[in-house]
Each structure stands twice: as structure tokens, then as C-alpha cells.
Design an enzyme around this catalytic site. Structure first.
Site, PDB file in Angstrom:
ATOM      1  CG  ASP A  60       3.589  -5.389  12.204  1.00  0.00           C
ATOM      2  OD1 ASP A  60       4.607  -5.492  12.917  1.00  0.00           O
ATOM      3  OD2 ASP A  60       2.941  -6.381  11.818  1.00  0.00           O
TER       4      ASP A  60
ATOM      5  CB  SER B 101       6.276  -6.729   7.360  1.00  0.00           C
ATOM      6  OG  SER B 101       5.506  -5.628   7.751  1.00  0.00           O
TER       7      SER B 101
ATOM      8  NE  ARG C  58      -2.118  -0.744   3.734  1.00  0.00           N
ATOM      9  CZ  ARG C  58      -2.490  -0.089   4.834  1.00  0.00           C
ATOM     10  NH1 ARG C  58      -3.594   0.638   4.844  1.00  0.00           N
ATOM     11  NH2 ARG C  58      -1.751  -0.164   5.927  1.00  0.00           N
TER      12      ARG C  58
END
Length: 932
Positions: free
Chosen positions: A671, A617, A556
Site C-alpha cells: 500500500d 498486504s 476489493r
């Protein structure tokens, strides 16, 4: 006059619908903890939570207190589906006056009946003398049960009025009498301390045929009324029965209700048999419009005027009296017995239920009716005989119709609370009215179907009375007790004590200290990685910030606008083709920059250089807020030339190649940190981030003076704990069960991320599957039959736990759907046990997570020298958000383990997007402040 009388005894269909509705409402009141005292339908819990499954075996003693008798039964079950139990009976007549004497005398008599029965049984089979015999006690009076073997008498009925029993536990009274009989028997066979023994049966006044040593130990393990016994009797021979009705001198019904609706019992799973005690329905006046003058007369003459109004309209103890008063009234109106003496009808009890049955079951004109009436001392004409027969049929027909209305209320309630479109159920039947009136069954089925068309009832006649059913209750109770012992043995290693959790908390604290220490960091299982994020949002951040969230095949790009009014976001998802994922690093980062450019053009953001927070990540060694070396690719990525390189620099180089100057990478975060920052914007006290989803991790703001791996002692820094690896050094081996070891060995990284494998969503379903297989092998589940699907790795998904643990009865249907999908033929009991397994596994996960958090908050409190710490934890992850119990269990355990910390939890909204942008925003704010 006759027609008027007949009409008064006939209840229109629309009125039956109203009555059904009133009964359902009163049933709901009776089940509620708040309103049960106002309910007339008492809905008493029986603590019977299962029906027979056919595997029960052994010898079971039953004592049934009847109207005029004590009935003893010895039932032998062979585990053959209960198709052919062996049964030995003996009946003892109650001595005259004992039903109005002392409670002690009554229970002593029952115990003496048991003694004689066992003496005779043991003589014929001496092997039974060494047994401990479980006893089921059928006690057909209204009791308040608090356990299967504990029931306090609320009130006598059916002509009994023994003193010193109401308010006492009838099981305790019987057990005491049995113990006294066994211990006190002497050479003459007379129980010590028994007085007034003129009523003793002759066998107790003679020399004893047995000695106390011959008697086996008798343990009262269950008490029930005759209605429950009927249901269990009819639950044999492979026909599950969930409703029972006794239409006898009294009237009652019981059924298997969803346990979570029985608020007065502490049972939340499965179902529980509820004894409706519907005889008192209408005592609040709801039946006044259908009560006739004849009913009023019967009520006034009864021993309890104004009580049990429904029972007095339907019980065979009262139907003869209703007919008697109807005939007296009609005689006064000169509609029957004109000019004859009816003095006999003025005597209470002159017209019996047997008279009624003989009259209405006569299909050969009025000759037999005339004979019956003349035998009573009446002088009937032909017309009198026909009219008496009409009245008798009307009274009994009304009783059958009212029974049907009560049954319809129960069936509709069951259908509704089980969320079923249609209900098919077996109803056990017993009682004088059911057996003696051939049309009773026809009326019951036709009227209940009219009132509850969504329900289909099949009536099952009770065999052997309620005695066999009492044996089944006792047998099921012992089977479930044995099952419970075996289940507890399997699940015990997963059930953590407070001491276990305190030890985990202490071990986590030790590993945190090792991870922060410069000398010990490399050997710590909790890595405690510096993130170089030194501040949380303070609310003064302003501007537009980009965020890039890269963690899989989709990524994203976001723009986050921070204004005085709050935060707004826009985002777009882009795909990374497999060829690029597995190509060169340059191609990968060029593709990412192309997507960022596309996004900024669409959002009209090309004119400014915007700070960008990069959520990456993948495993990294972070050397600064904007510097991190990729340690290894995961999740299907294998782009060349990246491992060991600074991923921020790779992104910057790609931007340079594309000549894109509209962004500046200022921070790389994971995250967990993003979650903390996203919540920190709304709550300045948020200084901990927690992820509990597919994986698990935590971060928190640590005092710089405690961070030995980074230079400097001033201020604070967010530490990425990477606590999933806690225990990789063996410190948690004591809580690792056989199931955990099997799951660990089947993963791609055995011996790694061991804490995560106890907590996170990726593994809980597989832990449950391993437990289910062991329980099935031990014959505790699914009749010992393992389906091939259940033997498939990862077939039991963690999302199943969320569905299964929903705390209401409707979830049991969803459990059945899940098991059907796994090709497992499961019983209702299996579904309840499956839920317990899931609850055990998810509770342990929540408790372990709480123990880790307790170590974190206590460390923060101590480092800051506070007596009491108030702090907020930002949380994300599907397990925490979607599981119905996880968050509650976690918070409850944390409060218990860290009582000096007041911890609030805040759900994160988009930690990897919004949070990354806020890291960039805070970094920009602090850089600007330093420049000033």
C-alpha cells in the site's frame, strides 16, 4: 416632573436586550488580538487558569490596597477542602495625602505595613520566621497583566493619583519596596532612603520591636484586582465559582473564559479568568440614549469626563451624586423643596451612598427619611420625603438593573462559547451596593433571568472580602507550579530536543545504507526491500486496468480507467468467509478469481485481457515486479499451501483452473508504493510514499547504483523501506521510555517493529493510557483514583487523541465525555492535563516520523548531487489525515531538519486500489516502450 424623572431612570426591557447585545459584541472585541484597542470592555487576561480544588495548604500572605486602608492578612490552609482556613488580619489607615503623592511613598508604606504585621505575627509564632512567605497582592485598579506576577498599571481611579506608577509593573514596585524594607531596616526600624517621613505611622517612628533577621523572605507571586479575589474567595468550601461581581464604589465583573478565545494571552488550553473592566462600557456612545441629564452633570463634575460612563451609572461613588443632581433639577422645576433653601445640595458629595441606603431601606413611612434630610440641612415636607425616597429607589434600582444586564451578557457568552444548551454557574458577590441594598440580589437574578433565560446563576456572598481570595490565588499558583514540576518530570523523556531528532535522523540514514548494502542487508533493521517498480507515472498512461486489494476479511476489485481527461474508477467489495480464510490455498485463490470474474462481467470487461495490479498486504519477499514469496500469514488468515510460495503464481494458477483469460497480473505492490503511485499521477514530483495509520511505512525512488541487493546501476527503483522495524537492533533504545517498554512487552511481537510502536495509531492510545496510570499513581490526575476501566489494556483508543487535541474549548466537553465513558471522575484541570499528555505523545510521533523522512529526502538530495531538492510525498493513513495536529507538526519538524529540501505533501486517494492499478499502467507503458 417626578414621573418624567422616574421614567428617565427606568430602562425598558427591550432596551436592556439591546444593551446586552452591545456588551457581548464589545466583549468579543476586547478578547480579539486585532480589535482589543477599540473595545471599551477591555477583557484583560489575569493568567489565573484554575480555581481551588481543596488540596492547597501552607501559609499565605495577602496585602490588599483599599480605598482608605492597607489590609494585611495571613491565611493558613490545611488541605482540608479549604473548609476552615486560619486567618489573622491587621488594617492600617492610609496617611493623609499619600494617595496623591509619589508612587515610591505609597509602596514603601505598604511594605512597612507588611513588616509590622509580620513582626507581630512572628512574635506570636517564631516558627514562621524561617519561611519564605508567598504574597498575593490585591490591587483594585486597571492593569495590563502579562503574567500572574506581572501587571502594568493602566490608569488610577477611586481618588488615587500617585505619580511615577502608571505604565510600571506594580508587582516589581511592591517587591522592591519589601526587599528595601527587609535589607534596609536598622536599629530604629526606619527604611534607608525614605524621605519625607512625617506621614509614617507612629510605630515606624518608634524604636523597632524586631530586627531584620527576624523577618522571613516575602515573594510576591500573584497580583489581582478585588473582583478576581472575590471569585476565588467564593470558590472555596466545595463550591466552584466561575464569575464574580463587585458592586461597590466602582463596578466590575470577571469570569472564567475559554482560554483559546483570550487571544492576547499565550494560553490555548483550559480556561482563564478575564477581568472585564466593564466600567468603561458606553464610552463610545452606546449608552447615550439612557444617560439622563443628571448623569451628564455627574460626568462633567468628575475627574475623568467622558470616561467610565457605565461605572458612573452604577458605582456607589456616583449614586449619591446622581440623586443630588436629580433633586437640584426637580427643585428648579418646583417639584420638591418648594420655597426652601437647598444650598447644601449644591455642595459636591453632600448626598452620600449611606444616605441613599438609609432612605430606601426604611420601611416605616417617611419619618426616618425626614430625619435624614433634616440632618443634611434640608427642610422637607411630607411630600418631599416621599419623592426623595422614590428618586433614591429609582437610581439604585437602575444600578441593580444595569448590573443584571452586564451579568446576563457574560452568562450568555459563557453558555454560547461552551456550546451548552443551559448554563448553571455560581457568581461570587461583594460590594457596598450588594451588601447594603436588600433588593439588589432579587433584581439581579430576576432581570438577568429575563435577559438570559438559558442561564441559571446562584449568588454566593463573599466572606472575608477579597483577601481570602487573594490567598487562594497564591495557593493555587503554588499548587499548579508544583504540579507543573511533577508533570514535566513525567513527560520529560517523551519531549525530544532538536539534537535527539538529529540523532534519530542520522541513525535512520545509517540503517538505510545497511539495508541497501549487499553485505549488510541481512542485519539491517530497516530492510530496504526492492519493489521492482522503476518508474512513476508520467501522464501518458492510457487504458483500463484492474486492481485487486487484499488485506483482510474484505477485499476489493477495481477497474481504473485512465484517459486524457483523467482517472475514473469503479469498485466492489467482496467477503472472504472464515472457512476459506482458514482452508486451502487453492480454495482461497479460486474464490478470489470467482469474485474478479463476477466483477468483470458486471462491468462488461470480459472481452479484453486487462493488466492487473495486486495489492497484497501480507509479509512477502519480493523477487520481481510480479513475483513475491509469502513469508507468513497474518490478520486471521491461515490458508494452507501458500507460505513460501509465489502469490502471483498462485493467483495465475487459479485463473487457469477457472479458465479465466480476462486479466494479466503484471505487478504486486504494497500500500505504501501504491500511495506514491496514486499521487505520482497528479504530481510527477511525487517520489516518496508514506503511510501513517494503524501502522507506518515509507518508500521512495532510489538510484539503482545505490541498491546493492539488485543487479544493475541504471535508472531508479522504488524501495519499500519497511521502516516500522527501525530500532529493532537497539539503536533507538535511548529514546524508548518506560511507557514504551511497557507497551512493547504487552504486544504480540515484543522487541519487533519498535519504530512503528512509537508512531502509529495502533499504539499511541496505549502509550497515553500508561502515562495516565503513572500520573494518577503520583496523585497528579483524577485525585489519585484509578478506575478499573483505565487499567484495561487498549481501552484508551488512539481516535481519542484526535478528539482531545482539537484546538478549541468545545473539545473539553468531549474530553469529559470520553473520561465518563472510562468511568473517571475528572476535574476541568484533569481534562486540560489529559490534553497535554495526548499532545506530547502525538507530537513525539510526528517528530520521529519527520526525522525518518528527513533522512530519506536528504539521501535523495545527496544522491542526485543537488544543492536544493524539490519533492512531493504522497501520504495516506488515518493518523495523518484525521489527527488535528499531526500533519502540521510533521511538516514543521521536517522543514527544520532538512532545510535544503522543499517538500510538499499530497494526500493519497486510494493508494491500495488506484495506486496498484497505476503500477500496472506504468508497467504496461514501459513494456510497450521496450517492445517498440
Amino acid at each position: 416632573q417626578i414621573q418624567r424623572a422616574l421614567r428617565s431612570l427606568s430602562v425598558p426591557l427591550e432596551r436592556l436586550h439591546i444593551m446586552k447585545g452591545h456588551m457581548v459584541e464589545d466583549m468579543c472585541r476586547g478578547l480579539s488580538q486585532q480589535t482589543h484597542r477599540q473595545a471599551k470592555v477591555q477583557m484583560l487576561p489575569t493568567y489565573i487558569c484554575s480555581t481551588p480544588n481543596g488540596t492547597e495548604q501552607g501559609n499565605f500572605l495577602v496585602v490588599e490596597l483599599c480605598q482608605n486602608q492597607v489590609r494585611t492578612v495571613l491565611v493558613t490552609l490545611y488541605g482540608d477542602g479549604n473548609m476552615s482556613p486560619s486567618m489573622v488580619y491587621k488594617t492600617f489607615e492610609l496617611p493623609e495625602g499619600i494617595t496623591h503623592g509619589t508612587g515610591e511613598a505609597l509602596f514603601d508604606f505598604i511594605a512597612q505595613c507588611v513588616s509590622q504585621f509580620l513582626a507581630q505575627t512572628i512574635q506570636s509564632d517564631p516558627s514562621k520566621s524561617e519561611e519564605r512567605l508567598p504574597l498575593g497582592f490585591v490591587f483594585p485598579f486597571t492593569c495590563q497583566q502579562t503574567q500572574l506576577d506581572k501587571a502594568e498599571l493602566l490608569s488610577w481611579s477611586k481618588g488615587f493619583s500617585c505619580n511615577d506608577v502608571v505604565g510600571k509593573d506594580v508587582v516589581e514596585l511592591l517587591q522592591s519596596a519589601i526587599n528595601k524594607q527587609k535589607m534596609g531596616a536598622n536599629g530604629t526600624g526606619q527604611a534607608n532612603g525614605t524621605t519625607g517621613n512625617s506621614w509614617l505611622p507612629s510605630w515606624r517612628r518608634k524604636s523597632s520591636e524586631f530586627t531584620p533577621g527576624q523577618l522571613c523572605q516575602v515573594d510576591v507571586v500573584a497580583v489581582m484586582n478585588d473582583t478576581v479575589g472575590t471569585m476565588m474567595t467564593c470558590s472555596t468550601e466545595g463550591r466552584p465559582c466561575e464569575v464574580a461581581m463587585v458592586a461597590d464604589k466602582g463596578s466590575n465583573c470577571c469570569f472564567m473564559a475559554e482560554a483559546y478565545l483570550v487571544e492576547r494571552a499565550d494560553e490555548a488550553s483550559g480556561r482563564m479568568c478575564v477581568n472585564t473592566e466593564w466600567g468603561c462600557f458606553g464610552d463610545d456612545g452606546t449608552l447615550n440614549d439612557i444617560i439622563t441629564p443628571y448623569d451628564e452633570c455627574v460626568d462633567v463634575e468628575s475627574s475623568n469626563p467622558g470616561e467610565k460612563r457605565f461605572e458612573k451609572m452604577v458605582g456607589t461613588l456616583y449614586l449619591g451624586e446622581i440623586v443630588r443632581h436629580a433633586l437640584i433639577g426637580l427643585t428648579a422645576e418646583k417639584a420638591v423643596f418648594t420655597g426652601t433653601d437647598i444650598g447644601v445640595l449644591r455642595e459636591k458629595g453632600a448626598f452620600t451612598m449611606q444616605n441613599i441606603l438609609d432612605i430606601i431601606n426604611n420601611e416605616e413611612g417617611t419619618t426616618e427619611v425626614k430625619r435624614i434630610l433634616e440632618a443634611l440641612g434640608l427642610q422637607p415636607s411630607e411630600r418631599d420625603c416621599g419623592r426623595v425616597q422614590q428618586i433614591c429607589r429609582a437610581v439604585v434600582g437602575r444600578a441593580a438593573t444595569l448590573h443584571a444586564t452586564g451579568l446576563a451578557a457574560i452568562l450568555s457568552y459563557m453558555c454560547q462559547t461552551r456550546d451548552m444548551e443551559t448554563l448553571m454557574v455560581n457568581v461570587g458577590m461583594d460590594g457596598e451596593l450588594y451588601k447594603g441594598y436588600p433588593r439588589f440580589q432579587e433584581i439581579l437574578l430576576s432581570v438577568s433571568r429575563l435577559l438570559s433565560p438559558e442561564c441559571m446563576a446562584t449568588l454566593l456572598p463573599s466572606r472575608d472580602g477579597s483577601g481570602r481570595g487573594a490567598a487562594m490565588v497564591t495557593a493555587v499558583a503554588l499548587r499548579l507550579a508544583a504540579l507543573r514540576r511533577d508533570v514535566n518530570e513525567v513527560l520529560a523523556p517523551l519531549r525530544l530536543s532538536r539534537a535527539d531528532l538529529e540523532k534519530v535522523q542520522a541513525l535512520m540514514r545509517e540503517e538505510m545504507e545497511r539495508g541497501l548494502g549487499k553485505e549488510t542487508h541481512d542485519t539491517a533493521s530497516v530492510r530496504m526491500l526492492p519493489t521492482y517498480v522503476c518508474h512513476t507515472p508520467d501522464g501518458t498512461e492510457r487504458g483500463d486496468f484492474l486492481a485487486l486489494d487484499l488485506g483482510g476479511t474484505n477485499f476489493r476489485v477495481l477497474v481504473v480507467r485512465v484517459t486524457e481527461e483523467g482517472i475514473t474508477m469503479a469498485s466492489e467489495i467482496y467477503v472472504i468467509p472464515v472457512a476459506i480464510m482458514q482452508g486451502t490455498g487453492e480454495a482461497l485463490f479460486d474464490h478470489i478469481i470467482d469474485c474478479i470474474i463476477d466483477f468483470q462481467m458486471k462491468q462488461s470487461l470480459m472481452a479484453h485481457m486487462l493488466p492487473l495490479g495486486f495489492t497484497f498486504s501480507f509479509p512477502c519477499q519480493q523477487l520481481g515486479l510480479d513475483k513475491a514469496l509469502l513469508l507468513t500469514w497474518t490478520k486471521g488468515f491461515s490458508a494452507s499451501g501458500c507460505v513460501g510460495q509465489d502469490v502471483v503464481q498462485l493467483l495465475r494458477e487459479a485463473a487457469s483452473r477457472k479458465q479465466h483469460s480476462g486479466m494479466q497480473v503484471v505487478a504486486l505492490v504494497n500500500d505504501t508504493v501504491g500511495t506514491m503511485m496514486a499521487c505520482g499521477y497528479d504530481d510527477p514530483k511525487c517520489e516518496i510514499g508514506l503511510i501513517v495509520g494503524t501502522g507506518t511505512n515509507a518508500c521512495y525512488m532510489e538510484e539503482m547504483k545505490n541498491v546493492g541487493t539488485v543487479e544493475g546501476d541504471q535508472g531508479r527503483m522504488c524501495i519499500n523501506m519497511e521502516w516500522g522495524a527501525f530500532g529493532d537492533n537497539g539503536c533507538l533504545d535511548h529514546i524508548f521510555t518506560h511507557f514504551d517498554q511497557v507497551v512493547d512487552q504487552s504486544t504480540i511481537n515484543p522487541g519487533k517493529q519498535r519504530f512503528e510502536k512509537l508512531i502509529s495509531g495502533m499504539y499511541l492510545g496505549e502509550i497515553v493510557r500508561q502515562i495516565l496510570m503513572v500520573m494518577t499513581e503520583k496523585q497528579l490526575l483524577f485525585q489519585g483514583k484509578l478506575s478499573s476501566k483505565l487499567q484495561t489494556k487498549n481501552i484508551f483508543q488512539t481516535k481519542f487523541l484526535s478528539t482531545i487535541e482539537v484546538s478549541n474549548g468545545l473539545a473539553l466537553r468531549q474530553i469529559q465525555a470520553i473520561l465518563n465513558e472510562l468511568e473517571i471522575d475528572a476535574s476541568f484541570e484533569d481534562s486540560v492535563l489529559l490534553r497535554e499528555v495526548c499532545q506530547t505523545v502525538s507530537l513525539r510521533a510526528a517528530q520521529l516520523c519527520a526525522a525518518g523522512l528527513a533522512a530519506v529526502v536528504e539521501k535523495i538530495r545527496e544522491s542526485r548531487g543537488l544543492d536544493q531538492l524539490s519533492i512531493t510525498i504522497g501520504v495516506d493513513g488515518t493518523l495523518y489525515k484525521l489527527h488535528p495536529c499531526f500533519s502540521t507538526n510533521l511538516q514543521k519538524t521536517l522543514k527544520d531538519l532538512a532545510p535544503n529540501c522543499n517538500v510538499s505533501f499530497m494526500l493519497s486517494e486510494d493508494g491500495s486500489g488506484k495506486g496498484a492499478a497505476l503500477v500496472a499502467a506504468v508497467a504496461t507503458r514501459t513494456d510497450d516502450a521496450m517492445e517498440e
